[in-house]
Write a protein that holds these residues in place. Structure first.
Motif, PDB file in Angstrom:
ATOM      1  N   THR A   2     -99.512 -29.830 -20.782  1.00 25.45           N
ATOM      2  CA  THR A   2     -99.075 -29.350 -21.937  1.00 25.45           C
ATOM      3  C   THR A   2     -98.886 -30.614 -23.110  1.00 25.45           C
ATOM      4  OG1 THR A   2     -98.015 -27.757 -21.228  1.00 25.45           O
ATOM      5  CG2 THR A   2     -97.450 -28.042 -23.354  1.00 25.45           C
ATOM      6  N   ALA A   3     -99.333 -30.513 -24.238  1.00 16.53           N
ATOM      7  CA  ALA A   3     -99.361 -31.713 -25.390  1.00 16.53           C
ATOM      8  C   ALA A   3     -98.024 -31.985 -25.344  1.00 16.53           C
ATOM      9  CB  ALA A   3    -100.039 -31.404 -26.606  1.00 16.53           C
ATOM     10  N   SER A   9     -83.255 -38.407 -15.423  1.00 17.95           N
ATOM     11  CA  SER A   9     -83.803 -38.292 -16.804  1.00 17.95           C
ATOM     12  C   SER A   9     -84.734 -39.003 -16.851  1.00 17.95           C
ATOM     13  CB  SER A   9     -82.658 -38.850 -17.725  1.00 17.95           C
ATOM     14  OG  SER A   9     -82.364 -40.269 -17.600  1.00 17.95           O
ATOM     15  N   GLY A  10     -86.070 -38.684 -17.614  1.00 15.86           N
ATOM     16  CA  GLY A  10     -87.085 -39.475 -17.555  1.00 15.86           C
ATOM     17  C   GLY A  10     -87.234 -40.719 -18.212  1.00 15.86           C
ATOM     18  N   GLY A  64     -92.157 -47.128 -35.914  1.00 16.38           N
ATOM     19  CA  GLY A  64     -92.405 -47.098 -34.445  1.00 16.38           C
ATOM     20  C   GLY A  64     -92.195 -45.651 -33.788  1.00 16.38           C
ATOM     21  N   LEU A  65     -92.609 -45.618 -32.600  1.00 17.83           N
ATOM     22  CA  LEU A  65     -92.703 -44.329 -31.894  1.00 17.83           C
ATOM     23  C   LEU A  65     -92.013 -44.531 -30.581  1.00 17.83           C
ATOM     24  CD1 LEU A  65     -96.435 -43.446 -32.513  1.00 17.83           C
ATOM     25  CD2 LEU A  65     -94.575 -42.374 -33.385  1.00 17.83           C
ATOM     26  N   ILE A  66     -91.390 -43.298 -30.046  1.00 18.10           N
ATOM     27  CA  ILE A  66     -90.862 -43.438 -28.838  1.00 18.10           C
ATOM     28  C   ILE A  66     -91.374 -42.472 -27.878  1.00 18.10           C
ATOM     29  CG2 ILE A  66     -88.695 -42.633 -27.590  1.00 18.10           C
ATOM     30  CD1 ILE A  66     -87.130 -43.809 -30.095  1.00 18.10           C
ATOM     31  N   THR A  67     -91.777 -42.742 -26.713  1.00 18.43           N
ATOM     32  CA  THR A  67     -92.492 -41.702 -25.856  1.00 18.43           C
ATOM     33  C   THR A  67     -91.591 -41.342 -24.617  1.00 18.43           C
ATOM     34  OG1 THR A  67     -94.693 -42.645 -26.494  1.00 18.43           O
ATOM     35  CG2 THR A  67     -94.621 -41.538 -24.244  1.00 18.43           C
ATOM     36  N   VAL A  68     -91.260 -40.149 -24.444  1.00 22.41           N
ATOM     37  CA  VAL A  68     -90.526 -39.724 -23.374  1.00 22.41           C
ATOM     38  C   VAL A  68     -91.315 -39.112 -22.357  1.00 22.41           C
ATOM     39  CG1 VAL A  68     -88.492 -38.381 -22.828  1.00 22.41           C
ATOM     40  CG2 VAL A  68     -88.869 -39.362 -25.171  1.00 22.41           C
ATOM     41  N   GLU A 122     -95.313 -36.824 -16.949  1.00 24.52           N
ATOM     42  CA  GLU A 122     -96.105 -36.396 -17.904  1.00 24.52           C
ATOM     43  C   GLU A 122     -95.151 -36.609 -19.144  1.00 24.52           C
ATOM     44  OE1 GLU A 122     -98.304 -32.396 -16.790  1.00 24.52           O
ATOM     45  OE2 GLU A 122     -96.131 -32.065 -15.989  1.00 24.52           O
ATOM     46  N   PRO A 123     -95.932 -36.882 -20.438  1.00 27.90           N
ATOM     47  CA  PRO A 123     -95.659 -37.122 -21.699  1.00 27.90           C
ATOM     48  C   PRO A 123     -94.925 -36.049 -21.964  1.00 27.90           C
ATOM     49  CG  PRO A 123     -97.501 -38.195 -21.394  1.00 27.90           C
ATOM     50  CD  PRO A 123     -97.386 -37.519 -20.329  1.00 27.90           C
TER      51      PRO A 123
END
Length: 324
Positions: A2-3, A65-66, A88-92, A99-100
């Motif tokens: 899933t995106a 938590s991831g 900026g961007l934050i990826t979790v 998986e993102p």
């Protein structure tokens, strides 16, 4: 797969109300103090001709938590372009599969978590009756600091200073419309900090804008713009006068915080005397003993703050599913 869901600046702001943001930062520093968090050193990508750079912050708040990673740019030349200085961007990532699961606007999270962390610091470092706030720098961080600190202290008066008269007047007018206490734009730093219980330094100045001789007894100084070794909002005399120098994370401050690096080099501060905010929250360290003590807090910003704020946004969204 899933995106991942994208959270815009507006969605981040809606999720991270002042109270939620403050609790996320309290959670972050407690996790850091307990040793639950995993946080590699932040990395700096230099090379911009105008002093711009990029920074990477990564952390895991807890085993369940991831992982979270923020890639953010600081472009001081953007002010002349009419653009924000931070993007900026934050990826979790999912805690089990990796998986993102989400991508968030990094600038919005940075503004919220930085001011919220200062509120957490003010809550435990400032004297109980502190209610007179001075803010140096009246951009996004300056205004956010007024909103956040008002949530933990019964403010009686706020004075704002910024180099641009129009911007400081506009900021004061905006805040006056929101609060019942007086917010005044003043023309000098001296007028702003006179008799102030709390001073928030929200600049990115490479030259000190505050000296110990300007501080009232019992003042708590919160510096958030000294996140590089050459940025030094507070003069060495402020750290020398402080009963306690408190930081978000000692190894990060020793490597990156300009006022701390300068004070260590001059011998007015020892590494073993630096206190971490998480230790104060947990009762493992004491920052203020007497009401008249000067306390200095330097925030360079650390990855666990972004991790806590990002997960707070995701949890908020999960509790309020998007209607279709």
């Amino acid at each position: 797969m899933t995106a991942p869901r994208f959270f815009s600046a507006e969605e981040v702001d809606a999720a991270l109300g002042v109270g939620v943001a403050i609790e996320s930062q309290r959670r972050a520093f407690v996790a850091l103090g307990r040793g639950d968090a995993v946080m590699p050193p932040k990395t700096v990508v230099e090379g911009g001709t105008d002093g711009s750079l990029a920074l990477t912050y990564s952390a895991r708040l807890s085993p369940d938590s991831g992982p979270v990673c923020k890639f953010v740019s600081f472009n001081p030349g953007n002010a002349a372009r009419g653009l924000p200085s931070i993007h900026g961007l934050i990826t979790v990532l999912h805690p089990e599969t990796g998986e993102p699961v989400a991508v968030l606007d990094g600038a919005a999270v940075t503004t919220s978590r930085t001011s919220a962390a200062s509120a957490v610091a003010a809550d435990v470092l400032a004297k109980p009756d502190a209610g007179d706030l001075a803010v140096i720098g009246c951009g996004a961080q300056g205004k956010a600091h007024v909103r956040a600190i008002a949530a933990v202290r019964g403010l009686r008066r706020v004075r704002l200073f910024g180099r641009d008269e129009g911007r400081r007047r506009a900021a004061a007018a905006e805040l006056n419309a929101e609060f019942g206490f007086a917010v005044e734009a003043v023309p000098t730093i001296g007028q702003a900090v006179e008799d102030a219980d709390l001073v928030a330094l929200c600049t990115v100045s490479a030259e000190p804008v505050l000296r110990a001789s300007q501080l009232a007894p019992g003042c708590t100084v919160l510096a958030v713009g000294s996140f590089e070794p050459h940025r030094r909002e507070a003069d060495r005399s402020v750290l020398a006068a402080a009963t306690t120098v408190t930081v978000d994370h000692a190894p990060t401050a020793i490597a990156h915080a300009g006022p701390v690096i300068d004070a260590l080099a001059a011998g007015v501060l020892r590494e073993q005397d630096i206190v971490q905010l998480g230790d104060v929250l947990l009762g493992k360290a004491t920052a203020r003993v007497r009401d008249r003590d000067i306390v200095f807090y330097n925030s360079t910003g650390v990855g666990v703050q972004d991790a806590a704020a990002a997960w707070a946004v995701i949890e908020h969204a999960a509790a309020r599913p998007v209607s279709r």
